[in-house]
Motif scaffolding. Structure first.
Motif, PDB file in Angstrom:
ATOM      1  N   LEU B  87      -0.267 -24.542 -36.559  1.00  0.00           N
ATOM      2  CA  LEU B  87      -0.199 -24.783 -37.999  1.00  0.00           C
ATOM      3  C   LEU B  87       0.871 -23.896 -38.634  1.00  0.00           C
ATOM      4  CD1 LEU B  87      -1.987 -26.813 -39.372  1.00  0.00           C
ATOM      5  CD2 LEU B  87      -3.356 -24.933 -40.281  1.00  0.00           C
ATOM      6  N   ILE B  88       0.917 -22.625 -38.204  1.00  0.00           N
ATOM      7  CA  ILE B  88       1.921 -21.705 -38.745  1.00  0.00           C
ATOM      8  C   ILE B  88       3.319 -22.205 -38.403  1.00  0.00           C
ATOM      9  CG2 ILE B  88       2.883 -19.386 -38.543  1.00  0.00           C
ATOM     10  CD1 ILE B  88       0.049 -18.360 -38.146  1.00  0.00           C
ATOM     11  N   TYR B  92       6.182 -23.206 -41.118  1.00  0.00           N
ATOM     12  CA  TYR B  92       7.535 -22.625 -41.134  1.00  0.00           C
ATOM     13  C   TYR B  92       8.579 -23.734 -41.095  1.00  0.00           C
ATOM     14  CZ  TYR B  92       5.929 -17.842 -40.157  1.00  0.00           C
ATOM     15  OH  TYR B  92       5.359 -16.617 -40.213  1.00  0.00           O
ATOM     16  N   ALA B  93       8.345 -24.689 -40.182  1.00  0.00           N
ATOM     17  CA  ALA B  93       9.324 -25.767 -40.019  1.00  0.00           C
ATOM     18  C   ALA B  93       9.456 -26.575 -41.308  1.00  0.00           C
ATOM     19  CB  ALA B  93       8.922 -26.670 -38.864  1.00  0.00           C
ATOM     20  N   VAL B  94       8.302 -26.866 -41.959  1.00  0.00           N
ATOM     21  CA  VAL B  94       8.351 -27.666 -43.192  1.00  0.00           C
ATOM     22  C   VAL B  94       9.115 -26.911 -44.273  1.00  0.00           C
ATOM     23  CG1 VAL B  94       6.962 -28.632 -45.048  1.00  0.00           C
ATOM     24  CG2 VAL B  94       6.258 -28.950 -42.686  1.00  0.00           C
ATOM     25  N   CYS B  95       8.761 -25.631 -44.473  1.00  0.00           N
ATOM     26  CA  CYS B  95       9.425 -24.859 -45.530  1.00  0.00           C
ATOM     27  C   CYS B  95      10.919 -24.715 -45.232  1.00  0.00           C
ATOM     28  CB  CYS B  95       8.797 -23.476 -45.654  1.00  0.00           C
ATOM     29  SG  CYS B  95       7.081 -23.527 -46.148  1.00  0.00           S
ATOM     30  N   SER B 167      11.453 -14.181 -43.748  1.00  0.00           N
ATOM     31  CA  SER B 167      12.546 -14.044 -42.780  1.00  0.00           C
ATOM     32  C   SER B 167      12.659 -15.299 -41.923  1.00  0.00           C
ATOM     33  CB  SER B 167      12.303 -12.835 -41.881  1.00  0.00           C
ATOM     34  OG  SER B 167      12.222 -11.669 -42.665  1.00  0.00           O
ATOM     35  N   ALA B 168      11.521 -15.784 -41.441  1.00  0.00           N
ATOM     36  CA  ALA B 168      11.535 -16.964 -40.584  1.00  0.00           C
ATOM     37  C   ALA B 168      12.045 -18.185 -41.347  1.00  0.00           C
ATOM     38  CB  ALA B 168      10.136 -17.232 -40.041  1.00  0.00           C
ATOM     39  N   SER B 328       2.563 -26.380 -47.452  1.00  0.00           N
ATOM     40  CA  SER B 328       3.132 -25.434 -46.494  1.00  0.00           C
ATOM     41  C   SER B 328       3.605 -24.169 -47.192  1.00  0.00           C
ATOM     42  CB  SER B 328       4.299 -26.070 -45.750  1.00  0.00           C
ATOM     43  OG  SER B 328       3.864 -27.201 -45.064  1.00  0.00           O
ATOM     44  N   PHE B 329       4.276 -24.358 -48.332  1.00  0.00           N
ATOM     45  CA  PHE B 329       4.747 -23.180 -49.075  1.00  0.00           C
ATOM     46  C   PHE B 329       3.570 -22.303 -49.478  1.00  0.00           C
ATOM     47  CE2 PHE B 329       8.795 -25.418 -49.576  1.00  0.00           C
ATOM     48  CZ  PHE B 329       9.652 -24.366 -49.371  1.00  0.00           C
TER      49      PHE B 329
END
Lengths: 257, 571
Positions: B87-88, B92-95, B167-168, B328-329
């Motif tokens: 999920l994390i 990250y990918a969506v944001c 950062s990610a 996601s955000f």
């Protein structure tokens, strides 16, 4: 009526790089006239149409549209003149993945504010006018169809409807029927002539189909190698003149001046 | 009458004409020679004879690892952990994708020539000068972020913003945004001109004219490419996890380092499932929206026929994107305040001060040159393996469309495609980590990691090429009685080869950039050197290595462009 000619070319020449497309052309088109341009491929017909709507500037000479020298005007002023001239293209110049209504409404862009134009892309505005224009070209039922799904003849009708919405004083058409079969082509020309006759609009059409030009247009201009060979009422065009116009060069294009 | 007699001569008159054969000294053969030498040199870099390539002691470990595949740890705690870290990674990918699209749209418009041409229309000849500076300025500004891999961005952002999700997300958004901007600009400039010109010359104002022509024309491509970018972001988010950003990649590395292979397999299966599903979904979408693939699909014929926007899958996907993005955000809860915090600015200034001047001692530069050579060799070998493998597997993967209605073809295609999917579901550094069980750090483990992953990508692209080949030349050869093999050699291969080469050459550029990630997990080359210097906080050395990377990337791009020009007619 209006004493100022709608289009006026005075000793206009145009060259692309070093290639001469038009040489010292003189042409005057008055309000309400219907003119056909004929001549072989590469004679300069498209260049001439481009000079008339201001998309091309003459290399030499003066090109006036509706009394204005487009090439020497500021952008804003030039646009104001250009919105009074409608153009139809051989390849329709439509956006295929837009609905027909938006392509037709694009004729309003010269008048509409940017905000209004943007809103209309999401919630089509002025539908009555668009429907009316489509009705006149005979495909009102296609209002919400995706443009790319229409046949070639239907797409050219959409382009016609766009020009009708623009409601220009003069219409230019660059080979409007060259991509259509002869029957569809005759229909489009008949429709175009009918529409301009109702409105008293000036019309200049470049054509490959000589028979259509001679039969439907009172005035015919013959173009060859960038020069006007003849410019006279269609009744006075002799078969030998047509033959001369389309005669192939014997070897290459070496004898072109 | 015998049918197999020698056919009659075409021309019964005696031969009087001899046409000399063209000289073999042409650009194409020179390019092939150049490539062959490069490959030989690269293979020599592996240094098989030195005895420091294969780590014999690693076999038992590899065996234990392989055994783990059959007994993944399915205890509720680990499955829950896998779910949560997946999920994390997705968040990250969506944001990252959302932000990169923002950068891509603005940057793409501003770096497209069409935008400037429309805003500054001029008569022919004088047109360019008026917008040349801002246009090239935007292009140059976007080239920097693109040249540096997202993992390096991640490491740099960590020093400024700390181990924050911020950062990610930024590490994904910045390079992806720059790449997206470039692709968007190409898509915008590729739209047919006629509709825009028609509107301009009927007096429409520039912005409205763009909105009624270029924007809707490019939109299906842009949407398709955006979903492809999300697919890439999932993989990159995993890789960022490997260097400490959290999520699936992080858990993978933890379980590997603590030798808990059963747990590692749980995470691997989760990763394959996640990447596989995203891959299939984005592939299905792109089929409907036209080919929005990387720059690779821009190489040729991108104007595929489009299904209408009303397609239910496309509509639902857009809806899902709309819902999932704000969620996601919210979920990652990045500390956006750090972006403008004075402390971040101070840390950035400190970093810049410590990174200057770059280290230029002779000994260091010698080491740098050696590692740069290893990096180059790694990319050459990886791209060669992936390219050859892709060419071999493309035909079985496309078996069904080559021999429709053939049962065995269907099975072959399914198996090959599953293998390719597996190859690209697992990111390069994870493959490299597995290779490092039995190989010493160096060119080979990195090359294998890069090759396997890129084989998955290339195989799919090449299979699509084979599927979309014009079947008429094939049918013509079959009709004149040519056998299967001859038809294959005379019609299919020559038709597909230019695109195969173009894809492979582009993959070479991609591989070179990605050497850094396999290096960071220990495979070798400049990436490994970079990791070591980062761990030592020697930012002056890091600066020099980054510089070397950029020089190498530019050289590789030039070489690839040269090979492309010589080997592929009309490319």
């Amino acid at each position: 009526m209006d004493a100022i000619p709608v289009f006026e070319l005075q000793t206009v020449s145009h060259s692309y790089g070093g290639v001469q497309a038009l040489s010292e052309v003189n042409l005057t088109v008055c309000a309400g006239e219907h003119v056909a341009l004929i001549g072989p491929s590469g004679a300069g017909k498209s260049t001439l149409i481009g000079l008339l709507n201001g998309s091309i500037a003459p290399t030499q000479g003066t090109a006036r549209a509706l009394g204005h020298t487009l090439a020497s005007m500021g952008l804003r002023e030039r646009r104001a003149v250009q919105r009074r001239i409608g153009t139809i293209y051989q390849q329709y110049a439509l956006v295929e993945n837009l609905q027909v209504v938006h392509n037709v409404n694009a004729g309003n862009l010269g008048r509409w504010s940017l905000l209004r134009a943007l809103i209309s892309l999401f919630w089509p505005l002025d539908i009555e006018r668009a429907t009316d224009a489509l009705d006149q070209v005979g495909i009102a039922e296609k209002l919400y169809a995706r443009t790319g799904t229409l046949s070639g003849g239907q797409q050219q009708r959409v382009a016609l409807a766009r020009v009708l919405v623009q409601a220009p004083q003069a219409i230019l058409a660059d080979e409007p029927i060259a991509s259509l079969d002869p029957e569809r082509g005759r229909e489009i020309i008949a429709l175009l002539l009918d529409l301009v006759a109702q409105r008293g609009t000036t019309l200049v059409v470049s054509l490959h189909a000589v028979d259509v030009a001679l039969a439907c247009f009172p005035r015919v201009v013959g173009l060859r190698d960038g020069r006007i060979v003849f410019d006279c009422p269609s009744a006075q065009v002799a078969p030998t003149q047509i033959e001369e116009l389309y005669r192939t060069h014997r070897i290459g294009i070496g004898d072109v001046a | 009458m015998r049918l197999d007699r020698q056919p009659a001569r075409i021309n019964p008159k005696p031969i009087s004409l001899t046409i000399p054969r063209p000289s073999p000294l042409n650009g194409r053969n020179l390019a092939l020679l150049f490539y062959a030498l490069l490959l030989l040199w690269s293979l020599a870099q592996i240094d098989l004879l030195s005895g420091s390539v294969i780590n014999g002691g690693g076999w038992p470990l590899l065996l234990r690892f392989a055994q783990g595949a059959f007994v993944p740890d399915l205890s509720p705690a680990i499955v829950l952990l896998a779910l949560e870290s997946a999920l994390i990674t997705v968040a990250y990918a969506v944001c990252g994708t959302a932000l990169s699209l923002l950068i891509g749209i603005v940057g793409g418009l501003l770096s497209s020539e069409r935008w400037w041409q429309t805003l500054f229309p001029q008569q022919a000849g004088r047109a360019r000068q008026r917008y040349l500076f801002p246009w090239l300025g935007v292009r140059a500004a976007l080239a920097g972020p693109r040249a540096i891999h997202e993992v390096i961005w991640g490491l740099l952002f960590v020093t400024v913003f700390g181990l924050d999700p911020l950062s990610a997300i930024l590490a994904l958004a910045l390079p992806f945004g720059a790449i997206t901007a470039r692709v968007f600009a190409e898509m915008i400039d590729d739209t047919p001109r006629a509709p825009l010109h028609a509107l301009q010359h009927s007096g429409a104002q520039p912005l409205a004219a763009l909105c009624y022509s270029v924007v809707p024309q490019a939109l299906p491509d842009l949407v398709g490419y955006s979903f492809y970018r999300f697919e890439c972001a999932i993989r990159s988010a995993t890789v960022l996890g490997l260097v400490g950003a959290g999520g699936l990649g992080y858990q993978l590395l933890l379980s590997l380092q603590s030798l808990r292979y059963e747990q590692m397999w749980t995470f691997l299966y989760a990763l394959v499932l996640l990447s596989g599903l995203t891959d299939l979904w984005s592939g299905a979408l792109r089929q409907r929206l036209g080919h929005g693939d990387d720059r690779e699909s821009l190489i040729d014929c991108r104007r595929a026929p489009r299904a209408p926007r009303a397609d239910p899958l496309v509509r639902r996907s857009l809806l899902v994107a709309l819902v999932v993005t704000p969620l996601s955000f919210w979920y990652v809860a990045a500390d956006w305040g750090k972006l403008v915090a004075p402390r971040s600015a101070a840390l950035l200034a400190d970093l810049a001060a410590r990174a200057w001047p770059p280290r230029l001692e002779v000994a260091f530069l010698q080491e740098l040159t050696a590692q740069a050579g290893q990096t180059l060799a790694m990319a050459v070998i990886a791209a060669t393996l992936a390219g050859l493998g892709g060419m071999l597997l493309a035909f079985p993967a496309a078996a069904l469309s080559r021999n429709p209605g053939h049962g065995a073809s269907g099975l072959t295609a399914l198996l090959t495609r599953s293998f390719l999917l597996l190859c690209r579901a697992i990111a390069e550094p994870i493959w490299a980590l597995i290779a490092l069980f039995v190989l010493f750090p160096g060119v080979l483990p990195g090359a294998i990691g890069l090759a396997l992953y890129n084989l998955g990508i290339l195989g799919r692209l090449m299979a699509e090429t084979v599927e979309n080949l014009d079947r008429r030349p094939l049918q013509a050869l079959r009709a004149l009685g040519a056998g299967e093999a001859a038809t294959f050699a005379y019609a299919e291969v020559p038709a597909a080869l230019p695109r195969f080469l173009a894809y492979s050459l582009y993959r070479w550029e991609v591989c070179l950039r990605a050497t850094v990630v396999v290096g960071l997990v220990g495979a070798g080359g400049l990436g490994r050197m970079l990791g070591e210097q980062l761990a030592r906080f020697d930012y002056r050395a890091v600066m020099t290595i980054l510089g070397a990377f950029i020089v190498l990337t530019v050289l590789a791009d030039l070489a690839s462009a040269f090979l492309r020009r010589q080997l592929i007619r009309g490319a």
